[in-house]
Design a protein around this motif. Structure first.
Motif, short mmCIF file in Angstrom:
data_model
loop_
_atom_site.label_atom_id
_atom_site.label_comp_id
_atom_site.label_asym_id
_atom_site.label_seq_id
_atom_site.Cartn_x
_atom_site.Cartn_y
_atom_site.Cartn_z
N VAL A 291 0.85 -1.20 0.00
CA VAL A 291 0.00 0.00 0.00
C VAL A 291 0.88 1.24 0.00
O VAL A 291 0.63 2.21 -0.73
CB VAL A 291 -0.93 -0.01 1.24
CG1 VAL A 291 -1.64 1.34 1.39
CG2 VAL A 291 -1.96 -1.12 1.11
N LYS A 292 1.95 1.19 0.77
CA LYS A 292 2.86 2.34 0.84
C LYS A 292 3.48 2.60 -0.54
O LYS A 292 3.62 3.75 -0.99
CB LYS A 292 3.93 2.07 1.88
CG LYS A 292 4.76 3.31 2.16
CD LYS A 292 5.86 3.07 3.15
CE LYS A 292 6.89 4.18 3.04
NZ LYS A 292 8.21 3.67 2.76
N LEU A 297 4.24 5.81 -5.40
CA LEU A 297 4.17 5.89 -6.87
C LEU A 297 3.21 7.00 -7.31
O LEU A 297 3.46 7.73 -8.26
CB LEU A 297 3.71 4.55 -7.45
CG LEU A 297 4.82 3.50 -7.60
CD1 LEU A 297 4.24 2.18 -8.09
CD2 LEU A 297 5.88 4.00 -8.57
N GLY A 298 2.08 7.12 -6.61
CA GLY A 298 1.07 8.12 -6.95
C GLY A 298 1.61 9.55 -6.85
O GLY A 298 1.13 10.46 -7.52
N LYS A 299 2.60 9.77 -6.03
CA LYS A 299 3.15 11.12 -5.84
C LYS A 299 4.17 11.51 -6.92
O LYS A 299 4.46 12.69 -7.11
CB LYS A 299 3.83 11.18 -4.46
CG LYS A 299 2.84 11.13 -3.32
CD LYS A 299 3.07 12.28 -2.39
CE LYS A 299 1.81 12.52 -1.60
NZ LYS A 299 2.08 12.93 -0.26
N GLU A 300 4.74 10.48 -7.60
CA GLU A 300 5.78 10.76 -8.61
C GLU A 300 5.17 11.49 -9.81
O GLU A 300 4.04 11.19 -10.19
CB GLU A 300 6.42 9.44 -9.07
CG GLU A 300 7.55 9.01 -8.15
CD GLU A 300 8.07 7.62 -8.48
OE1 GLU A 300 7.85 7.17 -9.63
OE2 GLU A 300 8.65 7.00 -7.58
#
Ligand code: HEC
Length: 309
Positions: A291-292, A297-300
């Motif tokens: 999950v982390k 990845l979503g922030k990149e």
């Protein structure tokens, strides 16, 4: 076949009827129970009222022989020899417990009321002389230190509990105090018989038939206690005596059992259990880690190439 059943039913009824008519045996420990106080005129008075309200329908007026003759076994006239030959303790027991059509008055009448009725019934017996239990306990001087002793009397086949009081280095027996006896069991304590009152010698006896299972040596752990803790404080005696049945079954906490401690568990259970718990925790952490990763990845920032997809 029908005849057979009919005979059977008649036989069963006859046996039931016979057994109902047998002698009403009062257990030995109840025979000697005595009124704590001397019967008085006013006790007889209230006893008469209770008798008229609760007993007369079946027993009739004492001395008149007008009891209910339809009842089997016969209730009898309370003034008659058969009834009066009971000890005070036996009457107390019979009125408390009841049998067949004779109701149990244990919950309907207080102990004091049962003694009132007995005092009334005894007033129809000219040869009756009352014995009272001595209330010596009221004479225990302030500051007396009470102590209990516990032993098994081989000859009487009874457990003897002794109560003594010491004051200024003088020790005396204490009579008239209620004592209860219990045996220690796995889950709590088992009361043994009714509460007994110490006699003039400060002794109370509990009958012992030796059928209580003990440990592998027949040892039973007995606890004697003064009943009225509020009045006398906690006075206790404990003793392990070899007077129980020898019990060769393994004790519940000796062998493996569900409520046992870990040091009695076999290795494969310890490893199996620890392994299962470790695997579960591994997956929980693995999932959290994944999950982390999604979160990171979503922030990149998204590249041009990725935008097309
Ligand atoms: C419903 C009827 C009934 C009532 C009410 C009743 N009794 Fe009885 N009683 C009987 C019968 C029946 C017997 C005989 C029982 C037996 O022998 O099994 C009996 C027996 C007794 C005995 C034993 C007599 C003996 O010879 O040993 C005593 C004591 C006694 N009753 C006292 C009382 C007292 C006290 C009351 C009232 C508080 C009372 N009974 C109310 C029906 C009654």
């Amino acid at each position: 076949m029908n005849k057979f059943f009919l005979t059977l039913i008649i036989c069963v009824c006859a046996v039931l009827k016979l057994s109902a008519q047998t002698e009403w045996v009062v257990p030995a420990e109840h025979q000697g129970k005595l009124s704590p106080v001397q019967f008085t005129e006013s006790m007889q008075q209230s006893g008469a009222d209770i008798f008229a309200a609760q007993c007369q329908v079946c027993h009739g007026m004492p001395g008149q022989g007008n009891y209910n003759a339809m009842l089997v076994p016969s209730p009898g006239d309370p003034a008659a020899q058969k009834f009066q030959s009971n000890t005070d303790g036996a009457i107390f027991y019979k009125v408390s417990e009841g049998r067949a059509t004779m109701p149990s008055f244990k919950s309907a009448l207080s102990k004091a009321d049962i003694w009132n009725v007995i005092s009334y019934v005894r007033s129809f017996n000219a040869s009756y002389v009352q014995e009272t239990a001595e209330k010596i306990e009221t004479n225990i001087p302030e500051g007396t230190l009470l102590a209990l002793g516990l032993r098994y009397d081989e000859i009487k086949k009874m457990v003897e509990v002794s109560l003594t009081g010491s004051l200024n280095q003088v020790t005396n027996p204490v009579g008239g105090v209620g004592i209860k006896l219990e045996a220690k069991r796995y889950f709590g304590n088992l009361p043994l018989g009714d509460i007994k009152t110490t006699n003039k010698e400060g002794l109370a006896y509990f009958s012992w038939d030796g059928t209580l299972p003990g440990d592998s040596l027949g040892n039973v752990h007995l606890i004697a206690q003064v009943e009225q803790v509020e009045a006398y404080g906690e006075v206790k005696a404990e003793q392990t005596l070899p007077i129980g049945l020898v019990n060769d079954k393994p004790a519940l906490n000796k062998e493996r059992a569900m409520w046992n401690t870990v040091d009695k568990a076999p290795l494969w259970i310890i490893f199996g259990f620890t392994g299962a718990v470790a695997t579960a925790w591994f997956f929980i952490f693995y999932l959290l880690f994944q999950v982390k990763r999604i979160f990171v990845l979503g922030k990149e920032p998204i590249t041009e190439e990725e935008k097309i997809i």
